[in-house]
Design a protein around this motif. Sequence first.
Motif, PDB file in Angstrom:
ATOM      1  N   ARG A  34      27.494  63.484  31.724  1.00  0.00           N
ATOM      2  CA  ARG A  34      26.310  62.676  31.415  1.00  0.00           C
ATOM      3  C   ARG A  34      25.463  62.382  32.639  1.00  0.00           C
ATOM      4  N   ASP A  35      26.020  62.508  33.828  1.00  0.00           N
ATOM      5  CA  ASP A  35      25.301  62.174  35.051  1.00  0.00           C
ATOM      6  C   ASP A  35      24.197  63.202  35.314  1.00  0.00           C
ATOM      7  N   PRO A  36      22.924  62.768  35.325  1.00  0.00           N
ATOM      8  CA  PRO A  36      21.820  63.715  35.485  1.00  0.00           C
ATOM      9  C   PRO A  36      21.868  64.490  36.816  1.00  0.00           C
ATOM     10  N   GLU A  37      22.251  63.824  37.881  1.00  0.00           N
ATOM     11  CA  GLU A  37      22.298  64.506  39.181  1.00  0.00           C
ATOM     12  C   GLU A  37      23.410  65.553  39.202  1.00  0.00           C
ATOM     13  N   ALA A  38      24.550  65.226  38.612  1.00  0.00           N
ATOM     14  CA  ALA A  38      25.650  66.187  38.538  1.00  0.00           C
ATOM     15  C   ALA A  38      25.263  67.359  37.641  1.00  0.00           C
ATOM     16  N   ARG A  39      24.526  67.086  36.569  1.00  0.00           N
ATOM     17  CA  ARG A  39      24.072  68.146  35.667  1.00  0.00           C
ATOM     18  C   ARG A  39      23.132  69.093  36.413  1.00  0.00           C
ATOM     19  N   LYS A  40      22.230  68.526  37.184  1.00  0.00           N
ATOM     20  CA  LYS A  40      21.287  69.347  37.951  1.00  0.00           C
ATOM     21  C   LYS A  40      22.041  70.204  38.980  1.00  0.00           C
ATOM     22  N   GLU A  41      23.050  69.634  39.629  1.00  0.00           N
ATOM     23  CA  GLU A  41      23.863  70.395  40.585  1.00  0.00           C
ATOM     24  C   GLU A  41      24.622  71.518  39.899  1.00  0.00           C
ATOM     25  N   ARG A  42      25.127  71.259  38.696  1.00  0.00           N
ATOM     26  CA  ARG A  42      25.830  72.311  37.954  1.00  0.00           C
ATOM     27  C   ARG A  42      24.894  73.457  37.614  1.00  0.00           C
ATOM     28  N   ILE A  43      23.659  73.108  37.234  1.00  0.00           N
ATOM     29  CA  ILE A  43      22.670  74.147  36.923  1.00  0.00           C
ATOM     30  C   ILE A  43      22.374  74.976  38.172  1.00  0.00           C
ATOM     31  N   LEU A  44      22.154  74.313  39.302  1.00  0.00           N
ATOM     32  CA  LEU A  44      21.879  75.044  40.543  1.00  0.00           C
ATOM     33  C   LEU A  44      23.042  75.952  40.930  1.00  0.00           C
ATOM     34  N   ALA A  45      24.258  75.439  40.822  1.00  0.00           N
ATOM     35  CA  ALA A  45      25.430  76.240  41.178  1.00  0.00           C
ATOM     36  C   ALA A  45      25.566  77.441  40.246  1.00  0.00           C
ATOM     37  N   ALA A  46      25.393  77.227  38.955  1.00  0.00           N
ATOM     38  CA  ALA A  46      25.492  78.329  37.993  1.00  0.00           C
ATOM     39  C   ALA A  46      24.386  79.348  38.227  1.00  0.00           C
ATOM     40  N   ALA A  47      23.186  78.866  38.472  1.00  0.00           N
ATOM     41  CA  ALA A  47      22.062  79.777  38.728  1.00  0.00           C
ATOM     42  C   ALA A  47      22.313  80.590  39.996  1.00  0.00           C
ATOM     43  N   GLY A  48      22.868  79.949  41.014  1.00  0.00           N
ATOM     44  CA  GLY A  48      23.191  80.677  42.240  1.00  0.00           C
ATOM     45  C   GLY A  48      24.142  81.820  41.977  1.00  0.00           C
ATOM     46  N   MET A  49      25.167  81.578  41.157  1.00  0.00           N
ATOM     47  CA  MET A  49      26.130  82.640  40.824  1.00  0.00           C
ATOM     48  C   MET A  49      25.470  83.759  40.018  1.00  0.00           C
ATOM     49  N   VAL A  50      24.675  83.371  39.028  1.00  0.00           N
ATOM     50  CA  VAL A  50      24.041  84.368  38.153  1.00  0.00           C
ATOM     51  C   VAL A  50      23.026  85.201  38.931  1.00  0.00           C
ATOM     52  N   PHE A  51      22.184  84.544  39.725  1.00  0.00           N
ATOM     53  CA  PHE A  51      21.180  85.282  40.494  1.00  0.00           C
ATOM     54  C   PHE A  51      21.828  86.137  41.584  1.00  0.00           C
ATOM     55  N   ALA A  52      22.906  85.651  42.179  1.00  0.00           N
ATOM     56  CA  ALA A  52      23.596  86.428  43.217  1.00  0.00           C
ATOM     57  C   ALA A  52      24.204  87.690  42.614  1.00  0.00           C
ATOM     58  N   LYS A  53      24.668  87.584  41.393  1.00  0.00           N
ATOM     59  CA  LYS A  53      25.318  88.721  40.728  1.00  0.00           C
ATOM     60  C   LYS A  53      24.317  89.804  40.333  1.00  0.00           C
ATOM     61  N   GLY A  54      23.190  89.405  39.757  1.00  0.00           N
ATOM     62  CA  GLY A  54      22.286  90.415  39.211  1.00  0.00           C
ATOM     63  C   GLY A  54      20.847  90.334  39.666  1.00  0.00           C
ATOM     64  N   GLY A  55      20.532  89.356  40.498  1.00  0.00           N
ATOM     65  CA  GLY A  55      19.144  89.201  40.925  1.00  0.00           C
ATOM     66  C   GLY A  55      18.337  88.402  39.921  1.00  0.00           C
ATOM     67  N   PHE A  56      17.083  88.185  40.266  1.00  0.00           N
ATOM     68  CA  PHE A  56      16.214  87.365  39.425  1.00  0.00           C
ATOM     69  C   PHE A  56      15.984  88.004  38.063  1.00  0.00           C
ATOM     70  N   ALA A  57      15.629  89.278  38.050  1.00  0.00           N
ATOM     71  CA  ALA A  57      15.275  89.941  36.793  1.00  0.00           C
ATOM     72  C   ALA A  57      16.442  89.968  35.813  1.00  0.00           C
ATOM     73  N   ALA A  58      17.632  90.234  36.316  1.00  0.00           N
ATOM     74  CA  ALA A  58      18.795  90.331  35.431  1.00  0.00           C
ATOM     75  C   ALA A  58      19.404  88.965  35.117  1.00  0.00           C
ATOM     76  N   GLY A  59      19.028  87.957  35.874  1.00  0.00           N
ATOM     77  CA  GLY A  59      19.578  86.616  35.652  1.00  0.00           C
ATOM     78  C   GLY A  59      19.029  86.007  34.377  1.00  0.00           C
ATOM     79  N   SER A  60      19.908  85.672  33.466  1.00  0.00           N
ATOM     80  CA  SER A  60      19.511  85.136  32.174  1.00  0.00           C
ATOM     81  C   SER A  60      19.635  83.611  32.179  1.00  0.00           C
ATOM     82  N   VAL A  61      18.602  82.949  31.679  1.00  0.00           N
ATOM     83  CA  VAL A  61      18.638  81.492  31.568  1.00  0.00           C
ATOM     84  C   VAL A  61      19.755  81.074  30.604  1.00  0.00           C
TER      85      VAL A  61
END
Length: 134
Positions: A34-61
Amino acid sequence: MSEERRISEEMRGAFVDGQLDAADWARVVEAMERDPEARKERILAAAGMVFAKGGFAAGSVREISRKARVNVASINYYFGSKERLYREVLVASHQQVLQQERPVTLEEGRDAREALGDWIAFCLRFVLLKRSSH
């Protein structure tokens, strides 16, 4: 490391060590969800993994939202667009590197060639660190 993340790591350690029971751990996880700041950090961490794996174009929201355990609307709420999320991931990763290692500066009286060599070494370590983490 944010205060929420530090507490999360301490609580996870307590759970693994048997100092917290499953019900206490579930309450901690629910509060973190429920913590908004922790949620935002989770999104950033997940996005970092997804973008690192496939780049921007292949990274799916959708993949980012699944890994972060949030809905797609949360990503749009916090970042506005995939492009802005990508930009935030880049900024966060650069800040992380700069926190780990102080950038080279040209101090008065210092040899410019030596400073340039140190700067190049710093930049190479940055590139090599990012490559080794993928």
